[in-house]
Design a protein around this motif. Structure first.
Motif, PDB file in Angstrom:
ATOM      1  N   PRO A  68       0.835  -1.197   0.000  1.00 34.54           N
ATOM      2  CA  PRO A  68       0.000   0.000   0.000  1.00 34.54           C
ATOM      3  C   PRO A  68       0.873   1.252   0.000  1.00 34.54           C
ATOM      4  O   PRO A  68       1.855   1.321   0.737  1.00 34.54           O
ATOM      5  CB  PRO A  68      -0.778  -0.103   1.318  1.00 34.54           C
ATOM      6  CG  PRO A  68      -0.687  -1.528   1.721  1.00 34.54           C
ATOM      7  CD  PRO A  68       0.577  -2.074   1.147  1.00 34.54           C
ATOM      8  N   GLN A  69       0.560   2.207  -0.812  1.00 32.96           N
ATOM      9  CA  GLN A  69       1.327   3.446  -0.900  1.00 32.96           C
ATOM     10  C   GLN A  69       0.756   4.467   0.090  1.00 32.96           C
ATOM     11  O   GLN A  69      -0.421   4.412   0.432  1.00 32.96           O
ATOM     12  CB  GLN A  69       1.280   3.989  -2.325  1.00 32.96           C
ATOM     13  CG  GLN A  69       1.975   3.069  -3.340  1.00 32.96           C
ATOM     14  CD  GLN A  69       3.468   2.927  -3.071  1.00 32.96           C
ATOM     15  OE1 GLN A  69       4.215   3.889  -3.112  1.00 32.96           O
ATOM     16  NE2 GLN A  69       3.920   1.702  -2.757  1.00 32.96           N
ATOM     17  N   PRO A  70       1.581   5.395   0.552  1.00 35.82           N
ATOM     18  CA  PRO A  70       1.088   6.358   1.553  1.00 35.82           C
ATOM     19  C   PRO A  70       0.002   7.274   0.992  1.00 35.82           C
ATOM     20  O   PRO A  70      -0.026   7.546  -0.204  1.00 35.82           O
ATOM     21  CB  PRO A  70       2.339   7.157   1.916  1.00 35.82           C
ATOM     22  CG  PRO A  70       3.306   6.931   0.810  1.00 35.82           C
ATOM     23  CD  PRO A  70       3.007   5.575   0.250  1.00 35.82           C
ATOM     24  N   ASP A  71      -0.854   7.688   1.900  1.00 31.39           N
ATOM     25  CA  ASP A  71      -1.894   8.652   1.572  1.00 31.39           C
ATOM     26  C   ASP A  71      -1.257  10.045   1.745  1.00 31.39           C
ATOM     27  O   ASP A  71      -0.990  10.481   2.864  1.00 31.39           O
ATOM     28  CB  ASP A  71      -3.060   8.438   2.547  1.00 31.39           C
ATOM     29  CG  ASP A  71      -4.197   9.393   2.289  1.00 31.39           C
ATOM     30  OD1 ASP A  71      -4.250   9.958   1.184  1.00 31.39           O
ATOM     31  OD2 ASP A  71      -5.027   9.566   3.202  1.00 31.39           O
ATOM     32  N   GLU A 118      13.862   2.371  -2.018  1.00 27.66           N
ATOM     33  CA  GLU A 118      12.644   2.629  -2.780  1.00 27.66           C
ATOM     34  C   GLU A 118      11.691   1.451  -2.636  1.00 27.66           C
ATOM     35  O   GLU A 118      12.110   0.299  -2.614  1.00 27.66           O
ATOM     36  CB  GLU A 118      12.986   2.854  -4.249  1.00 27.66           C
ATOM     37  CG  GLU A 118      11.838   3.508  -4.999  1.00 27.66           C
ATOM     38  CD  GLU A 118      12.204   3.859  -6.428  1.00 27.66           C
ATOM     39  OE1 GLU A 118      13.237   4.521  -6.615  1.00 27.66           O
ATOM     40  OE2 GLU A 118      11.453   3.456  -7.328  1.00 27.66           O
ATOM     41  N   GLU A 119      10.439   1.765  -2.511  1.00 25.75           N
ATOM     42  CA  GLU A 119       9.405   0.743  -2.336  1.00 25.75           C
ATOM     43  C   GLU A 119       8.225   1.099  -3.233  1.00 25.75           C
ATOM     44  O   GLU A 119       7.404   1.947  -2.888  1.00 25.75           O
ATOM     45  CB  GLU A 119       8.979   0.717  -0.859  1.00 25.75           C
ATOM     46  CG  GLU A 119       8.010  -0.365  -0.479  1.00 25.75           C
ATOM     47  CD  GLU A 119       8.595  -1.763  -0.608  1.00 25.75           C
ATOM     48  OE1 GLU A 119       8.289  -2.425  -1.606  1.00 25.75           O
ATOM     49  OE2 GLU A 119       9.373  -2.169   0.281  1.00 25.75           O
ATOM     50  N   GLY A 124       8.192   2.815  -5.967  1.00 25.35           N
ATOM     51  CA  GLY A 124       8.196   4.200  -6.446  1.00 25.35           C
ATOM     52  C   GLY A 124       8.210   5.238  -5.333  1.00 25.35           C
ATOM     53  O   GLY A 124       8.328   6.433  -5.597  1.00 25.35           O
ATOM     54  N   THR A 125       8.104   4.785  -4.083  1.00 26.26           N
ATOM     55  CA  THR A 125       8.155   5.713  -2.941  1.00 26.26           C
ATOM     56  C   THR A 125       9.433   5.449  -2.156  1.00 26.26           C
ATOM     57  O   THR A 125       9.769   4.289  -1.905  1.00 26.26           O
ATOM     58  CB  THR A 125       6.944   5.471  -2.011  1.00 26.26           C
ATOM     59  OG1 THR A 125       5.752   5.680  -2.771  1.00 26.26           O
ATOM     60  CG2 THR A 125       6.950   6.410  -0.819  1.00 26.26           C
ATOM     61  N   VAL A 126      10.144   6.494  -1.785  1.00 23.62           N
ATOM     62  CA  VAL A 126      11.335   6.304  -0.943  1.00 23.62           C
ATOM     63  C   VAL A 126      10.888   6.179   0.508  1.00 23.62           C
ATOM     64  O   VAL A 126      10.132   7.022   1.012  1.00 23.62           O
ATOM     65  CB  VAL A 126      12.334   7.470  -1.110  1.00 23.62           C
ATOM     66  CG1 VAL A 126      13.526   7.291  -0.162  1.00 23.62           C
ATOM     67  CG2 VAL A 126      12.818   7.548  -2.552  1.00 23.62           C
ATOM     68  N   VAL A 127      11.331   5.103   1.171  1.00 24.66           N
ATOM     69  CA  VAL A 127      10.981   4.881   2.573  1.00 24.66           C
ATOM     70  C   VAL A 127      12.246   4.932   3.433  1.00 24.66           C
ATOM     71  O   VAL A 127      13.349   4.667   2.953  1.00 24.66           O
ATOM     72  CB  VAL A 127      10.246   3.534   2.784  1.00 24.66           C
ATOM     73  CG1 VAL A 127       8.917   3.532   2.044  1.00 24.66           C
ATOM     74  CG2 VAL A 127      11.100   2.354   2.343  1.00 24.66           C
ATOM     75  N   ALA A 128      12.044   5.249   4.712  1.00 18.93           N
ATOM     76  CA  ALA A 128      13.172   5.402   5.646  1.00 18.93           C
ATOM     77  C   ALA A 128      13.397   4.104   6.392  1.00 18.93           C
ATOM     78  O   ALA A 128      12.829   3.878   7.461  1.00 18.93           O
ATOM     79  CB  ALA A 128      12.893   6.547   6.609  1.00 18.93           C
ATOM     80  N   ARG A 129      14.199   3.218   5.791  1.00 13.49           N
ATOM     81  CA  ARG A 129      14.600   2.009   6.511  1.00 13.49           C
ATOM     82  C   ARG A 129      15.903   2.310   7.247  1.00 13.49           C
ATOM     83  O   ARG A 129      16.525   3.338   7.049  1.00 13.49           O
ATOM     84  CB  ARG A 129      14.790   0.851   5.531  1.00 13.49           C
ATOM     85  CG  ARG A 129      13.486   0.409   4.885  1.00 13.49           C
ATOM     86  CD  ARG A 129      13.560  -1.020   4.360  1.00 13.49           C
ATOM     87  NE  ARG A 129      12.225  -1.459   4.000  1.00 13.49           N
ATOM     88  CZ  ARG A 129      11.766  -1.510   2.730  1.00 13.49           C
ATOM     89  NH1 ARG A 129      12.542  -1.197   1.721  1.00 13.49           N
ATOM     90  NH2 ARG A 129      10.528  -1.887   2.492  1.00 13.49           N
TER      91      ARG A 129
END
Lengths: 136, 379
Positions: A6-9, A121-122, A124-129
């Protein structure tokens, strides 16, 4: 075709935070009253004011806790189990949900261990791992 | 400090419930109506006397004006009515609201009820993506508790044996309950071999998912006497507390609202944990029950094993826990079944009756330890 998580809202309040990640920077909010927090909010949950600004995080953090998923609640994660979800506390104070990227099944994780930011990247969204800071 | 609501001023006059388990085709309004009908019949009260209806929002489906929709189906025009959302803590939260309203003279006879159908309907509420963090794979109710359990093991030491004993006690008591959804006793070896769901949480640490409805009737003790209610059970203590912060934002993962909520209830009742003869402790996951008992003061954090082992929380032990099976074995319904079993214990005719029990402690809890409520019942 690979199913994406699921992509962020994206909202007017959190868009700057996600935009900063896509530019390679993890930020959090700092209020004039001194309170620092995540996730993004329009008002400071301490003083309820709006006199806050975005602050760049150092990327250093420690591991508050984690859990390892052995079941997939979404098909995007079906071929990833076992995978960890963790709570990281940034060196500056705010806490966030994340993954420790170099220990998917949780082996080697210790509570309070030092972590460092590992943007990924997840779908198409960059996430803070994060990854363990002292492992290399 | 004086209290506007005194111990025993309000009673639970009647209890009722549908069958638990799979109830295909039953909607939540229908289950609520059946439970209310049975609770009123148990209290010997005519429907027309009810002037307040407090319903907990069905977990798996949110509906606009649900409380009024239910009152329409009940054919009631109460003075006070509505739906309330506090997760699983809402049942005792609503008993507090009903009790306060009765003590303040705003109503006389209240129904408190809940129904849901996640078993045959929609389980999504329990497997839900947790907001924007779902991109990290952060899903489900269970995982939040697993995060707490991991931190608890670090701060307080490994509690696997204690958690296993809680599951074993609930499963033993549920196996003896003809109305329980899961009637399979559990042994320690079997518990330890139970597969991980969200590690460190095992399948046998997790409650059932169930369809069903339950209701109770609340009124003043004076009213119950005047109306000839056969077996009113006095409410001696009530408490509530909310941690609010989501798991990842909570300053401490190992302290719950049970501390404040329990203190409120014990203070109101003028009792201490040592006075409790039987307890119905919210067991959505075994760690919930363990941390609730810690925060209520039965034993210090991390010291539960000695208190719990050797059958001490089973029937015949020092503090029989969840004597009808709890969420782990009777039904996964979030909380009202625990209140009902507390009432049966105080009436003296529970299926597994604790002989001579005078005080029963009941806990409800919601979200991921976001909300907590406490009820102490007497005789």
């Amino acid at each position: 075709m690979t199913v994406q998580p699921p992509q962020p809202d994206i909202t007017p309040v959190n868009k700057p935070w996600w935009d900063a990640l896509s530019e390679g920077v993890l930020t959090f909010q700092t209020c004039a009253c001194g309170h620092k927090w995540l996730p993004p909010r329009a008002e400071c949950p301490a003083c309820l004011g709006t006199g806050w600004r975005w602050t760049v995080a150092s990327g250093r953090a420690k591991l508050v806790s984690w859990t390892v998923f052995h079941v997939a609640y979404h098909e995007a994660f079906a071929n990833r189990i076992p995978y960890n979800v963790a709570v990281a506390e940034l060196a500056e104070g705010p806490r966030m949900i994340t993954n420790v990227a170099d220990a998917p099944d949780g082996s080697g994780l210790r509570i309070d261990m030092e972590l460092e930011l590992a943007l990924q990247e997840e779908g198409g969204t960059v996430v803070a791992r994060f990854r363990s800071a002292n492992r290399r | 400090m004086s209290s506007a609501l005194s111990p025993g001023q309000v009673v639970i006059a009647g209890i009722g419930a549908t069958a638990f388990g799979k109830l295909p085709g039953r909607d939540t309004i229908s289950m609520n109506v059946e439970a209310c009908r049975l609770a009123l019949s148990d209290a010997g009260i005519e429907k027309a006397r009810v002037d307040a209806v407090f319903v907990k929002v069905p977990t798996s489906s949110r509906e606009f004006m649900y409380g009024q929709k239910l009152c329409e189906a009940l054919g009631l025009q109460p003075k006070i009515g509505g739906a309330w959302d506090q997760g699983g803590a809402a049942n005792i939260g609503l008993i507090s609201l009903a009790a306060a309203s009765i003590a303040a003279g705003q109503c006389e006879i209240a129904l408190v009820c809940y129904a849901d159908n996640p078993r045959t309907g929609n389980k999504q509420a329990y497997q839900r993506p947790r907001g924007n963090d779902a991109i990290y794979g952060w899903f489900s109710t269970a995982a939040g508790y697993a995060m707490i359990q991991q931190r608890h093991a670090f701060e307080c030491g490994d509690q696997t044996q204690a958690l296993g004993e809680i599951a074993i006690a609930c499963r033993r008591h549920g196996a003896a309950n003809p109305h329980a959804q899961l009637r399979l006793p559990l042994g320690m070896q079997q518990y330890l071999a139970s597969p991980w769901v969200v590690e460190p949480m095992r399948r046998d640490d997790c409650c059932l998912v169930s369809d069903g409805g339950a209701a109770i009737v609340v009124m003043s003790a004076d009213h119950a006497r005047r109306l000839g209610v056969p077996t009113p059970v006095p409410v001696l203590g009530l408490g509530q507390c909310q941690t609010s912060w989501d798991v990842q934002l909570r300053p401490s993962l190992t302290s719950t609202g049970a501390k404040t909520s329990g203190q409120m209830a014990f203070t109101m009742a003028g009792l201490t944990p040592a006075d409790i003869d039987v307890a119905q402790i919210y067991d959505c996951f075994t760690i919930t029950a363990l941390m609730t008992l810690e925060d209520y003061g039965f034993f210090p954090p991390g010291k539960g094993v000695d208190y719990i082992r050797d059958g001490q929380i089973q029937i015949g032990g020092r503090l029989p826990l969840n004597t009808s099976g709890g969420l782990l074995s009777e039904t996964g319904m979030p909380g009202l079944q625990l209140v009902m079993e507390g009432v049966r214990q105080m009436r003296g005719h529970a299926n597994l009756q604790v002989k001579g029990a005078r005080h029963c402690l009941v806990s409800n809890q919601g979200g991921t330890m976001h909300t907590h409520s406490t009820l102490i019942l007497g005789q």
